[in-house]
Design an enzyme around this catalytic site. Structure first.
Site, PDB file in Angstrom:
ATOM      1  CB  CYS A   1      -0.965   0.008   1.177  1.00 20.47           C
ATOM      2  SG  CYS A   1      -2.028  -1.441   1.206  1.00 20.47           S
TER       3      CYS A   1
ATOM      4  CG  HIS B   1      -3.027   3.341   2.290  1.00 20.09           C
ATOM      5  ND1 HIS B   1      -3.666   2.978   1.119  1.00 20.09           N
ATOM      6  CD2 HIS B   1      -3.065   2.248   3.103  1.00 20.09           C
ATOM      7  CE1 HIS B   1      -4.056   1.721   1.235  1.00 20.09           C
ATOM      8  NE2 HIS B   1      -3.713   1.254   2.423  1.00 20.09           N
TER       9      HIS B   1
ATOM     10  CG  ASN C   1      -6.763  -0.928   1.703  1.00 24.70           C
ATOM     11  OD1 ASN C   1      -6.098  -0.510   0.757  1.00 24.70           O
ATOM     12  ND2 ASN C   1      -6.212  -1.403   2.806  1.00 24.70           N
TER      13      ASN C   1
HETATM   14  O1  UT7 Z   1      -3.744  -1.298   3.730  1.00 24.86           O
HETATM   15  C1  UT7 Z   1      -2.772  -1.582   4.647  1.00 24.86           C
HETATM   16  C2  UT7 Z   1      -3.031  -2.264   5.815  1.00 24.86           C
HETATM   17  N1  UT7 Z   1      -4.336  -2.534   6.331  1.00 24.86           N
HETATM   18  C3  UT7 Z   1      -4.752  -1.835   7.387  1.00 24.86           C
HETATM   19  O2  UT7 Z   1      -4.214  -0.832   7.731  1.00 24.86           O
HETATM   20  C4  UT7 Z   1      -5.895  -2.358   8.218  1.00 24.86           C
HETATM   21  C5  UT7 Z   1      -5.582  -2.205   9.680  1.00 24.86           C
HETATM   22  N2  UT7 Z   1      -6.535  -2.791  10.576  1.00 24.86           N
HETATM   23  C6  UT7 Z   1      -7.845  -2.412  10.632  1.00 24.86           C
HETATM   24  O3  UT7 Z   1      -8.281  -1.590   9.868  1.00 24.86           O
HETATM   25  C7  UT7 Z   1      -8.712  -3.007  11.714  1.00 24.86           C
HETATM   26  O4  UT7 Z   1      -7.909  -3.703  12.636  1.00 24.86           O
HETATM   27  C8  UT7 Z   1      -9.814  -3.934  11.182  1.00 24.86           C
HETATM   28  C9  UT7 Z   1     -10.861  -3.119  10.435  1.00 24.86           C
HETATM   29  C10 UT7 Z   1      -9.217  -4.979  10.251  1.00 24.86           C
HETATM   30  C11 UT7 Z   1     -10.511  -4.652  12.332  1.00 24.86           C
HETATM   31  O5  UT7 Z   1     -11.035  -3.702  13.233  1.00 24.86           O
HETATM   32  P1  UT7 Z   1     -10.814  -3.889  14.801  1.00 24.86           P
HETATM   33  O6  UT7 Z   1     -11.511  -2.801  15.454  1.00 24.86           O
HETATM   34  O7  UT7 Z   1      -9.342  -4.034  15.025  1.00 24.86           O
HETATM   35  O8  UT7 Z   1     -11.605  -5.223  15.084  1.00 24.86           O
HETATM   36  P2  UT7 Z   1     -11.057  -6.582  15.670  1.00 24.86           P
HETATM   37  O9  UT7 Z   1     -10.211  -7.292  14.678  1.00 24.86           O
HETATM   38  O10 UT7 Z   1     -10.484  -6.327  17.042  1.00 24.86           O
HETATM   39  O11 UT7 Z   1     -12.412  -7.371  15.847  1.00 24.86           O
HETATM   40  C12 UT7 Z   1     -13.425  -6.935  16.752  1.00 24.86           C
HETATM   41  C13 UT7 Z   1     -14.597  -7.918  16.650  1.00 24.86           C
HETATM   42  C14 UT7 Z   1     -14.167  -9.366  16.710  1.00 24.86           C
HETATM   43  O12 UT7 Z   1     -15.159 -10.072  17.423  1.00 24.86           O
HETATM   44  P3  UT7 Z   1     -14.946 -10.459  18.969  1.00 24.86           P
HETATM   45  O13 UT7 Z   1     -13.686 -11.262  18.995  1.00 24.86           O
HETATM   46  O14 UT7 Z   1     -14.831  -9.158  19.693  1.00 24.86           O
HETATM   47  O15 UT7 Z   1     -16.181 -11.226  19.291  1.00 24.86           O
HETATM   48  C15 UT7 Z   1     -14.178  -9.788  15.271  1.00 24.86           C
HETATM   49  O16 UT7 Z   1     -14.401 -11.166  15.119  1.00 24.86           O
HETATM   50  O17 UT7 Z   1     -15.239  -7.730  15.373  1.00 24.86           O
HETATM   51  C16 UT7 Z   1     -15.343  -9.002  14.724  1.00 24.86           C
HETATM   52  N3  UT7 Z   1     -15.245  -8.775  13.282  1.00 24.86           N
HETATM   53  C17 UT7 Z   1     -16.313  -8.486  12.541  1.00 24.86           C
HETATM   54  N4  UT7 Z   1     -17.601  -8.349  12.827  1.00 24.86           N
HETATM   55  C18 UT7 Z   1     -18.446  -8.044  11.834  1.00 24.86           C
HETATM   56  C19 UT7 Z   1     -14.143  -8.781  12.500  1.00 24.86           C
HETATM   57  N5  UT7 Z   1     -14.475  -8.498  11.223  1.00 24.86           N
HETATM   58  C20 UT7 Z   1     -15.814  -8.323  11.224  1.00 24.86           C
HETATM   59  C21 UT7 Z   1     -16.751  -8.011  10.228  1.00 24.86           C
HETATM   60  N6  UT7 Z   1     -18.036  -7.862  10.581  1.00 24.86           N
HETATM   61  N7  UT7 Z   1     -16.386  -7.815   8.943  1.00 24.86           N
END
Ligand code: UT7
Length: 307
Positions: free
Chosen positions: A108, A232, A262
């Site tokens: 990215c 980005h 993204n």
């Molecule tokens: O382009 C270059 C690099 N990419 C990035 O920069 C992305 C960086 N990371 C992020 O943007 C975020 O970490 C994410 C958007 C990927 C995830 O957001 P988060 O706030 O860090 O969520 P999380 O991974 O901590 O997940 C929170 C909860 C989890 O459930 P539990 O364990 O709390 O029950 C996940 O299983 O949200 C759940 N979850 C979802 N729920 C509904 C994860 N993905 C989804 C989804 N829909 N799509």
């Protein structure tokens, strides 16, 4: 020596996929995706070549430059159509360019790595370099994996950089790479993108702020001087966190991820184009362009628009 941005173009697929549509096949919903990422919809379709050709042709038209006047093509892509040949060569052929052409993969950060490389080429005798960021990320997404499927999308953006002995748009760069973090965000051959999202998030904010501060110091400006931040487009919360640490209010940040998701190395030119369409780019203004991604890699540049 000077390098000026003289034209820009974009190419995105027609097909719009909304959060609601994804929710039909994945255990997710519009509220979660909007709140956790800022993404509302994305474009899906095309290839790195087909989208890149559209963006490249539009950038040439915008610059008022003929294909024979391009000295070098750099295609930033994480998702080339094939391992070999380079997709840049296919794009060059389709566009009628007769110049060297190569792919560059810095995930990215690719677009900013390519701009940095183009600057070096202009410093050493090339007159005009076409930089394209084009991605077909959807091909490498497991559409049953809600972690990645809601984030990644397809698209392309391009710019023409021209050598200019009197004017210079690119005031400073700060780039880096940290291979110790390679496993945080990967895609194997014949595999799918996988990511430790929370860890990538933390590190992304850190490297954006650090490289932005270095680039601003080198340019002799502070964040108060910035009219625009063109980051980005991975997650609205990353952009908010980085801007807060840089003391930049969000109304100075360009955000297009709500419409495009993204798109990796296409996201910065897509955001620039949107800013220009909305009359947010003015001669003499300073802007920070900043990318980060798998590797991890990162790249910030301070720009002062000369037109
Ligand atoms: O382009 C270059 C690099 N990419 C990035 O920069 C992305 C960086 N990371 C992020 O943007 C975020 O970490 C994410 C958007 C990927 C995830 O957001 P988060 O706030 O860090 O969520 P999380 O991974 O901590 O997940 C929170 C909860 C989890 O459930 P539990 O364990 O709390 O029950 C996940 O299983 O949200 C759940 N979850 C979802 N729920 C509904 C994860 N993905 C989804 C989804 N829909 N799509």
């Amino acid at each position: 020596m000077g390098a000026r941005f003289i034209g820009w173009g974009t190419g995105v697929p027609d097909r719009i996929v909304t959060n609601d549509e994804l929710s039909l096949t994945l255990d997710t919903n519009d509220a979660w995706i909007t709140e956790r990422t800022g993404i509302k919809e994305r474009r899906i379709g095309g290839t790195a070549k087909s989208l890149g050709v559209i963006a490249g042709n539009r950038a040439l038209e915008d610059a008022g430059v003929e294909p024979e006047n391009i000295d070098f093509l750099i295609l930033a892509t994480t998702t080339p159509d094939r391992i070999a040949p380079a997709t840049a060569v296919l794009i060059a052929h389709e566009m009628g360019l007769s110049c060297p052409a190569m792919d560059l993969n810095a995930a990215c950060s690719g677009f900013m790595y390519a701009v940095r490389t183009a600057y070096g080429l202009l410093e050493t005798g090339n007159k005009r370099v076409l930089v394209i960021g084009s991605e077909n990320l959807s091909r490498w997404v497991d559409w049953s994996d809600r972690n990645m499927a809601v984030l990644l999308a397809d698209g392309a953006g391009a710019t023409v950089l021209e050598y200019d002995p009197t004017e210079n748009d690119l005031l400073s760069f700060s780039l880096g790479a940290e291979g110790a973090d390679a496993d945080l965000l990967t895609c194997e051959h014949e595999g799918f993108f996988q990511m430790d999202g929370a860890e990538v998030f933390r590190r992304a904010v850190r490297v954006v702020v650090d490289s932005a501060e270095k680039a601003m110091a080198m340019a002799g400006i502070t964040s108060d001087d910035l009219s625009l931040v063109i980051p980005h487009q991975a997650n609205i919360r990353i952009i908010q966190a980085a801007c807060q640490r840089l003391n930049v209010e969000m109304d100075r940040a360009v955000v297009v991820l709500d419409r495009y998701g993204n798109t990796s190395s296409a996201s910065i030119p897509l955001a620039f184009f949107d800013a220009r369409e909305n009359d947010r780019v003015h001669k003499g203004d300073y802007a920070l362009l900043t990318g980060f991604g798998a590797g991890m890699t990162w790249a910030s540049a301070v720009v002062r628009w000369s037109k």
